[in-house]
Scaffold this motif. Structure first.
Motif, PDB file in Angstrom:
ATOM      1  N   TYR A  19       0.844  -1.186   0.000  1.00 45.56           N
ATOM      2  CA  TYR A  19       0.000   0.000   0.000  1.00 45.56           C
ATOM      3  C   TYR A  19       0.886   1.245   0.000  1.00 45.56           C
ATOM      4  N   LEU A  23       1.353   4.122  -3.119  1.00 48.82           N
ATOM      5  CA  LEU A  23       1.003   5.530  -2.927  1.00 48.82           C
ATOM      6  C   LEU A  23       2.204   6.479  -2.928  1.00 48.82           C
ATOM      7  N   VAL A  34      -9.306   3.449   0.873  1.00 45.29           N
ATOM      8  CA  VAL A  34      -8.774   4.412   1.833  1.00 45.29           C
ATOM      9  C   VAL A  34      -9.611   4.408   3.106  1.00 45.29           C
ATOM     10  N   SER A  35      -8.974   4.711   4.199  1.00 48.01           N
ATOM     11  CA  SER A  35      -9.653   4.869   5.489  1.00 48.01           C
ATOM     12  C   SER A  35      -8.675   5.529   6.446  1.00 48.01           C
ATOM     13  N   SER A  36      -9.195   5.972   7.579  1.00 47.77           N
ATOM     14  CA  SER A  36      -8.307   6.607   8.557  1.00 47.77           C
ATOM     15  C   SER A  36      -7.286   5.602   9.085  1.00 47.77           C
ATOM     16  N   ALA A  38      -5.961   3.197   7.524  1.00 45.88           N
ATOM     17  CA  ALA A  38      -5.014   2.839   6.470  1.00 45.88           C
ATOM     18  C   ALA A  38      -4.081   3.995   6.129  1.00 45.88           C
ATOM     19  N   TYR A  40      -4.954   7.310   5.625  1.00 45.31           N
ATOM     20  CA  TYR A  40      -5.498   8.280   4.662  1.00 45.31           C
ATOM     21  C   TYR A  40      -4.939   9.683   4.869  1.00 45.31           C
ATOM     22  N   PHE A  41      -4.964  10.180   6.097  1.00 47.50           N
ATOM     23  CA  PHE A  41      -4.556  11.565   6.347  1.00 47.50           C
ATOM     24  C   PHE A  41      -3.075  11.782   6.041  1.00 47.50           C
ATOM     25  N   TYR A  43      -1.220  10.075   3.815  1.00 54.24           N
ATOM     26  CA  TYR A  43      -1.032  10.054   2.367  1.00 54.24           C
ATOM     27  C   TYR A  43      -1.679  11.262   1.687  1.00 54.24           C
ATOM     28  N   ALA A  44      -2.798  11.714   2.211  1.00 57.77           N
ATOM     29  CA  ALA A  44      -3.453  12.897   1.635  1.00 57.77           C
ATOM     30  C   ALA A  44      -2.550  14.121   1.765  1.00 57.77           C
ATOM     31  N   PHE A  49      -3.640  11.567  -3.263  1.00 57.58           N
ATOM     32  CA  PHE A  49      -5.000  11.420  -3.764  1.00 57.58           C
ATOM     33  C   PHE A  49      -5.431  12.638  -4.560  1.00 57.58           C
TER      34      PHE A  49
END
Length: 71
Positions: A19, A23, A34-36, A38, A40-41, A43-44, A49
């Motif tokens: 993963y 990314l 995506v999820s918190s 995993a 998400y924040f 990588y964002a 993304f």
């Protein structure tokens, strides 16, 4: 639509490593879970993304009607 979908399967043993590589390596990805939990924040913030805000009215108007604007 003349489209090919390639799925990349991974086991839970190496999921976080693959993963992260997907990314952060710059490989073009059309869709990913995506999820918190995993990351998400994280990588964002790194720009992993694409912002879909401008695409939703055109390609998902029914979804837009059902999801609150703040979301």
């Amino acid at each position: 639509m003349n489209t090919t979908v390639k799925l990349n399967f991974t086991t839970w043993n190496d999921w976080s490593t693959k993963y992260n590589l997907l990314l952060t390596a710059g490989e073009k990805i059309d869709m990913i879970f995506v999820s918190s939990w995993a990351g998400y924040f994280k990588y964002a913030k790194q720009g992993a993304f694409m912002d879909l805000t401008s695409l939703i009215p055109k390609y998902a108007p029914q979804v837009q009607k059902q999801v609150p604007a703040q979301d």
